[in-house]
Write a protein that holds these residues in place. Structure first.
Motif, PDB file in Angstrom:
ATOM      1  N   HIS A  39       3.445   9.700   6.124  1.00 51.20           N
ATOM      2  CA  HIS A  39       3.004   8.493   6.795  1.00 51.20           C
ATOM      3  C   HIS A  39       3.822   7.327   6.269  1.00 51.20           C
ATOM      4  CE1 HIS A  39       0.157   5.400   8.176  1.00 51.20           C
ATOM      5  NE2 HIS A  39      -0.102   6.290   9.110  1.00 51.20           N
ATOM      6  N   THR A  41       3.050   4.454   5.177  1.00 51.99           N
ATOM      7  CA  THR A  41       2.563   3.823   3.950  1.00 51.99           C
ATOM      8  C   THR A  41       2.951   4.637   2.718  1.00 51.99           C
ATOM      9  OG1 THR A  41       0.403   4.865   4.283  1.00 51.99           O
ATOM     10  CG2 THR A  41       0.647   2.605   5.057  1.00 51.99           C
ATOM     11  N   SER A  45       5.448   3.308  -0.303  1.00 57.26           N
ATOM     12  CA  SER A  45       5.041   3.410  -1.703  1.00 57.26           C
ATOM     13  C   SER A  45       6.086   4.151  -2.533  1.00 57.26           C
ATOM     14  CB  SER A  45       3.691   4.128  -1.791  1.00 57.26           C
ATOM     15  OG  SER A  45       3.293   4.276  -3.118  1.00 57.26           O
ATOM     16  N   ASN A 105       8.172  -5.797  -0.502  1.00 56.30           N
ATOM     17  CA  ASN A 105       7.055  -5.031  -1.056  1.00 56.30           C
ATOM     18  C   ASN A 105       6.126  -5.923  -1.871  1.00 56.30           C
ATOM     19  OD1 ASN A 105       6.793  -2.083  -0.541  1.00 56.30           O
ATOM     20  ND2 ASN A 105       8.984  -2.174  -0.975  1.00 56.30           N
ATOM     21  N   ARG A 108       4.029  -7.663   0.602  1.00 54.42           N
ATOM     22  CA  ARG A 108       3.029  -6.722   1.132  1.00 54.42           C
ATOM     23  C   ARG A 108       1.879  -6.557   0.148  1.00 54.42           C
ATOM     24  NH1 ARG A 108       2.411  -0.783   1.022  1.00 54.42           N
ATOM     25  NH2 ARG A 108       4.107  -0.707  -0.480  1.00 54.42           N
ATOM     26  N   ASN A 112      -2.084  -7.724   0.523  1.00 55.30           N
ATOM     27  CA  ASN A 112      -3.174  -6.774   0.274  1.00 55.30           C
ATOM     28  C   ASN A 112      -4.108  -7.272  -0.822  1.00 55.30           C
ATOM     29  OD1 ASN A 112      -1.095  -3.839   0.823  1.00 55.30           O
ATOM     30  ND2 ASN A 112      -2.245  -5.043   2.285  1.00 55.30           N
ATOM     31  N   ALA A 123      -1.644  -2.243   7.950  1.00 56.76           N
ATOM     32  CA  ALA A 123      -0.995  -1.566   6.810  1.00 56.76           C
ATOM     33  C   ALA A 123       0.271  -0.856   7.274  1.00 56.76           C
ATOM     34  CB  ALA A 123      -1.964  -0.578   6.160  1.00 56.76           C
ATOM     35  N   ASN A 124       0.206  -0.238   8.446  1.00 55.93           N
ATOM     36  CA  ASN A 124       1.391   0.422   8.995  1.00 55.93           C
ATOM     37  C   ASN A 124       2.493  -0.591   9.294  1.00 55.93           C
ATOM     38  OD1 ASN A 124       0.206   2.921   8.832  1.00 55.93           O
ATOM     39  ND2 ASN A 124      -0.384   2.993  10.984  1.00 55.93           N
ATOM     40  N   SER A 127       4.016  -1.852   6.070  1.00 56.66           N
ATOM     41  CA  SER A 127       4.818  -0.788   5.469  1.00 56.66           C
ATOM     42  C   SER A 127       6.139  -0.614   6.202  1.00 56.66           C
ATOM     43  CB  SER A 127       4.042   0.518   5.460  1.00 56.66           C
ATOM     44  OG  SER A 127       2.923   0.405   4.613  1.00 56.66           O
TER      45      SER A 127
END
Length: 153
Positions: A39, A41, A45, A105, A108, A112, A123-124, A127
């Motif tokens: 995925h 996300t 990560s 990042n 992001r 969050n 979130a998608n 990411s």
């Protein structure tokens, strides 16, 4: 625990998605195995962690540059020739991607941390921006460097 549970993992699961540890605990397998579909996300990560290693290399290169500068103009000129080579430009581009990755990042994670961007859709989106944005920004940055004559081959 029944034989059925012992043979199949937790609650008799026979999918292979659980692991019995030496201490007897049964836990799901690592998310990096085939039981989880990849995925965006997860990719964001993992790439963020990869950029940490790349930033470490960049920090070592900055230290080398400072040491070279401290050794005088002749040593610094040799280093500048090396940095202007095709390999030096590739390393510079890669470090630019790393820098933009940290910015995006970090943004992001800050979003969050304020409790925003936590729905699946947002979130998608964040990411995707964190994964693809650094490449786009680095290309634009280096196009600008070449267009203004600051860098050439």
């Amino acid at each position: 625990m029944s034989n059925h549970q012992a043979a199949g993992g937790a609650n008799g699961d026979r999918t292979g998605r659980y692991v019995r540890h030496p201490n007897g605990h049964v836990t799901p397998m690592s998310p990096f195995t085939s039981i989880w579909r990849w995925h965006i996300t997860m990719v964001a990560s993992i790439l963020f962690r990869v950029t940490i290693g790349a930033a470490t290399v960049g920090a070592v290169l900055v230290l080398c540059w400072l040491a070279t500068a401290a050794n005088g103009a002749e040593a610094l000129t040799k280093l500048q020739v090396c940095l202007a080579s095709p390999l030096g430009l590739i390393v510079g581009f890669g470090l630019t991607v790393v820098l933009f990755s940290f910015f995006l990042n970090g943004a992001r994670h800050l979003i969050n941390d304020f409790g925003h961007g936590l729905t699946v859709k947002s979130a998608n989106l964040l990411s995707r921006i964190a994964v693809w944005g650094p490449l786009v920004l680095a290309v634009l940055f280096w196009v600008a460097l070449f267009a203004t004559g600051k860098v050439s081959l």
